[in-house]
Each structure stands twice: as C-alpha cells, then as structure tokens.
Design an enzyme around this catalytic site. Structure first.
Site, PDB file in Angstrom:
ATOM      1  N   ARG A  28       0.830  -1.212   0.000  1.00 53.94           N
ATOM      2  CA  ARG A  28       0.000   0.000   0.000  1.00 53.94           C
ATOM      3  C   ARG A  28       0.860   1.256   0.000  1.00 53.94           C
ATOM      4  NH1 ARG A  28      -2.770  -4.227   1.806  1.00 53.94           N
ATOM      5  NH2 ARG A  28      -5.055  -4.256   1.812  1.00 53.94           N
ATOM      6  N   GLY A  95      -1.605 -11.578  -5.103  1.00 53.55           N
ATOM      7  CA  GLY A  95      -3.035 -11.281  -5.168  1.00 53.55           C
ATOM      8  C   GLY A  95      -3.312  -9.833  -4.770  1.00 53.55           C
ATOM      9  N   SER A 168     -12.859  -9.497   2.902  1.00 57.44           N
ATOM     10  CA  SER A 168     -11.588  -9.481   2.175  1.00 57.44           C
ATOM     11  C   SER A 168     -11.072  -8.055   2.058  1.00 57.44           C
ATOM     12  CB  SER A 168     -11.777 -10.075   0.778  1.00 57.44           C
ATOM     13  OG  SER A 168     -10.731  -9.651  -0.073  1.00 57.44           O
ATOM     14  N   ASP A 316      -4.096 -15.687   7.223  1.00 62.96           N
ATOM     15  CA  ASP A 316      -2.805 -16.099   6.652  1.00 62.96           C
ATOM     16  C   ASP A 316      -2.001 -16.981   7.605  1.00 62.96           C
ATOM     17  OD1 ASP A 316      -3.399 -14.700   4.370  1.00 62.96           O
ATOM     18  OD2 ASP A 316      -2.219 -12.944   4.890  1.00 62.96           O
TER      19      ASP A 316
END
Ligand code: S3P
Length: 431
Positions: A28, A95, A168, A316
């Site tokens: 980011r 992703g 998500s 994760d």
C-alpha cells in the site's frame, strides 16, 4: 525447482530478531505513494518478491521509484500522472497487487494488460472485477474477467454501496481505491471486519475515510498527499517464529517491532487461548499502526475451536496454526475458513497433505480442518506447492521432527520473507 535440507529435531530456538516489514503495508505504501502528489519515503519496506512486483508495475506506468533494500522513494505525480504502460504488467504471485491495482486502474482511461504466475491464474478475480464494472470500469479477461490475464481501460466511475459477500481486505481496498476516482460516495460493507491498513494509510496520505463498524466510506475526487511511512514488522511473518518458540523445547524468542493492528492479531488470541507463554512489550503507535515486541517461550498447549469473526484476523496464519495444533493436547477445530481454498494454494489441502506426510492427524473439512493432538512428527520429503506460507510452516515443523527432512520448491519463501532461513539459523541451537 530447488530443494533444501531442513534442520530437524533441534535443541531449541533462542535469541532476538526483527521480522521484515509488513507485506500488506509495504504494497500500500508503494501504491499510495505512486498516486500521491510529491515524494513518499518508505522505511522498513519488505523487499519480498510480491512487493517488488508492485514496484515493477508502477515503474511500468512511468512512476519513478528507487528501492535500496528496505528504503524506498516514490515520486508520485497524482493518479492522473500515471502513464499507459507499453508492456504487460506482471503481478507475479501477488493477489494484493492484482486486486488493488485493478481498483486504481478502474478510473484511468488508458489500457493495461495484467498477468501473473500459475497460482494467480487460478485465483478468483471476479470478486473485484464484478463490483468494479458495476462502478463503470471497463475490465475484460479470461472467462469474462473472472481470471487473469485481465485488461483494463478504466471508465467514468460512479460511487456504489457494495455489500461484499466475503471479508476481504483486497476486495474492500480495490473498491475504495476506485472510489477515489468515482463521482460521489463509495461505501463497502463486509460480513466481518478485514484488515484495515488501506483505511489507516489513506488517512496518513491526507484522505478522509469514514469507518462505522464493518462499513467504510470514501468521497470521490480526493487527492493523496505524499507521506513518510514506517512499515511495522509483519505479524504474519512473526507467526512462524511465535509457533516455533511455543512448540520447540528449550526455546525463548523475542520478536522486535511487530505490527499489532487489531485486525491482524488473531494469532496472539489463539496462542493465549491455547495456553502459550507469550508476553507483549513496548506497545506504541507508529504511523497510525500499533506496534510492539513479542516474547514467546516453550509452552504446554491445549486444543481449541477457531471460528467466526476471528478468522479474517488470522487467515494467513492458519497453516502455521495447524502445525501448532498438532502439538496441543486434544482436538483443534478450525471452521468458517473456506477462504483458505482461494489463497496462493488451496491451503486446506496443502496443509493436510504435507503435515500428514510427517505423521500429523488432520481431517480437511469444507471450511477448515480438524487437527488431533498431540502427534510426534517425523521427517519427510515435503513440498511448498509454490506457497511461501506452506514452505515456512514446514520448515518450522522440521524443528520438532525426528529423522531427515527436505523441502521442495523452497524458493517460494522469498515471496514474503527472503531472510527466513537466515533468521532461523541465527536462532537455532543445534544438537
Ligand atoms: C491481504 C489481504 C488478505 C490476505 C493477503 C493480503 C491484503 O487477502 O490473505 O495475504 O494485503 O489486503 P483477502 O483480502 O483476499 O482476504
């Protein structure tokens, strides 16, 4: 494909490490710096392959980015300063790069083509292309935009209120980033709260973001202003050493400067509930993100149930939590985690297949797995399946395994933790 001999049945893990920068935050920082006005500097950036893919994609869109190890400078020229790339954008295994970039590109009228590796080609992109198209983006791709390769030609976007069927952060972030270029307000509501680094970091870049429980809104037309970002250590990388410290006899590991954002700390809750000796020290806020030091030592563990809204807070970490559960007394049940099937690999299958080779007792289910503890693990020839987190989990499993062990396709680990084996070696007390 590279194979690595793993150290087995070691005498303990002791010492102190600083895990590398957070992957989500590093992505980011580069992306937001690239669409901000002015120079953004990033400290403790994660130079893993995934984040390097993000840098490469923005360089191909004309952004000047200089990366020297963990220090990065991004010369942003605003979102309209991005240029049509003359090459395909290659997202590698990432992703996060794919989905967040789609959000940014949705409002830009030029053409791009996105591809990634074999794993990316299997990952569902319809979860972002469908809502982005409903905002007005022109996106095409294999199977009507469900999978890569994908192409974009932006469009005049209108804000939407999107009720995401999945918790998500990648979906939420893609839509919010498209919302920056949209007319009016864009809102995303999630079933459970996913990681909120986008919301926090957009604010650090001067954007107004409104958060109300699981709903986030942003007004279109806001311009990002450059920032200085200090990336916290990645709790998802720390997780491998937290589990290692808990299950390997004679261990005590201190992990410095770990990100403790509450949307990411499910692993800490699980370790505590299972009875681990875990201490949190020096908690503070940096750049709007909580950080602290974690101290873990060898623990007596008990099986628990892990389900519901904690799942997005540790999604994760489930591969390494499965390993942890093999060393706990009794049964651990993981439910509500069907998202595991659409990660870098189908992690319900890859975790069960690989740990079973070592003698673990795991029953895969539709939305998780049931792990019977305690099992004594033995060495085996195991495989990362090209999934960094499966590779690292297996290297931790080796520490308590009897007999020889090797890991195939070990290079996958460089996706998120290039210095993993170096850190492991520094902590290891050999027999
Ligand atoms: C990420 C979000 C999560 C996580 C991934 C990184 C992010 O994926 O699994 O490793 O940086 O936003 P989902 O958003 O698909 O749950």
């Amino acid at each position: 494909m590279q194979q690595r001999t793993l150290l087995t049945n070691i005498n303990g893990l002791q010492g102190e490490i600083a895990v590398p920068g957070d992957k989500s935050v590093s992505h980011r920082a580069v992306m937001f710096g690239a669409i901000a006005d002015g120079k953004t500097t990033i400290h403790n950036f994660l130079p893993g392959e995934d984040c390097l893919s993000t840098i490469d994609c923005f360089q191909k869109m004309g952004v000047s980015i200089v990366q020297k190890g963990e220090y990065v400078e991004v010369e942003g020229k605003g979102i309209s300063g991005l240029e049509e790339p003359s090459e395909i954008l290659n997202v590698g295994n990432s992703g996060t790069t794919t989905r967040l970039i789609l959000g940014i590109l949705s409002g830009i009228p030029f053409h791009t083509c996105l591809i990634g590796d074999d794993s990316i080609a299997k990952r569902p992109m319809g979860r972002v292309t469908v809502p982005l198209r409903s905002m007005g983006a022109k996106i095409d791709g294999r199977q009507d935009g469900q999978y890569t390769p994908l192409s974009t030609r932006g469009g005049a976007l209108k804000g939407i209120h999107y009720h995401s069927p999945v918790a998500s952060a990648q979906v939420k972030s893609a839509i919010l980033l498209a919302g920056l270029s949209a007319e009016g307000k864009t809102t995303v509501t999630e079933p459970e709260k996913s990681r909120d680094h986008t919301e926090r970091m957009l604010q650090a870049f001067g954007v107004q973001v409104d958060v109300d429980g699981n709903t986030v809104s942003i007004e279109g037309g806001q311009q990002l202003k450059s920032a200085t970002i200090h990336v916290p250590g990645d709790i998802s990388s720390a997780a491998f050493f937290l589990v290692a410290g808990a299950i390997v006899p004679n261990s005590r590991i201190e992990l410095k400067n770990v990100g403790l954002n509450p949307t990411r700390t499910g692993i800490i809750d699980v370790l505590k509930e299972m009875g681990a000796n875990l201490e949190i020290k020096n908690e503070q806020i940096r750049n709007g993100e909580p950080v602290g030091d974690l101290v873990i030592s060898t623990s007596q563990l008990k099986g628990i149930e892990i389900s519901g809204d904690i799942i997005p807070r540790l999604i994760d970490e489930i591969p390494v939590i499965a390993l942890l559960a093999t060393q706990a007394e009794g049964k651990t049940i993981i439910k509500d985690a069907a998202e595991l099937k659409v990660k870098e690999t189908n992690r319900i299958d890859t975790v069960a297949t690989e740990l079973e080779k070592m003698g673990a007792r795991i029953t895969p289910t539709e939305d998780g797995m049931i792990i019977e503890g305690r099992s004594s693990l033995h060495g085996a020839v195991v495989h990362s399946h090209g999934d960094h987190r499966i590779g690292m989990m297996l290297a931790v499993a080796a520490c308590i395994a009897k007999g020889d062990m090797s890991l195939q396709n070990e290079q996958a680990i460089a996706v998120s933790y290039p210095s993993f084996f170096e850190h492991m070696e520094n902590l290891t007390i050999k027999k």
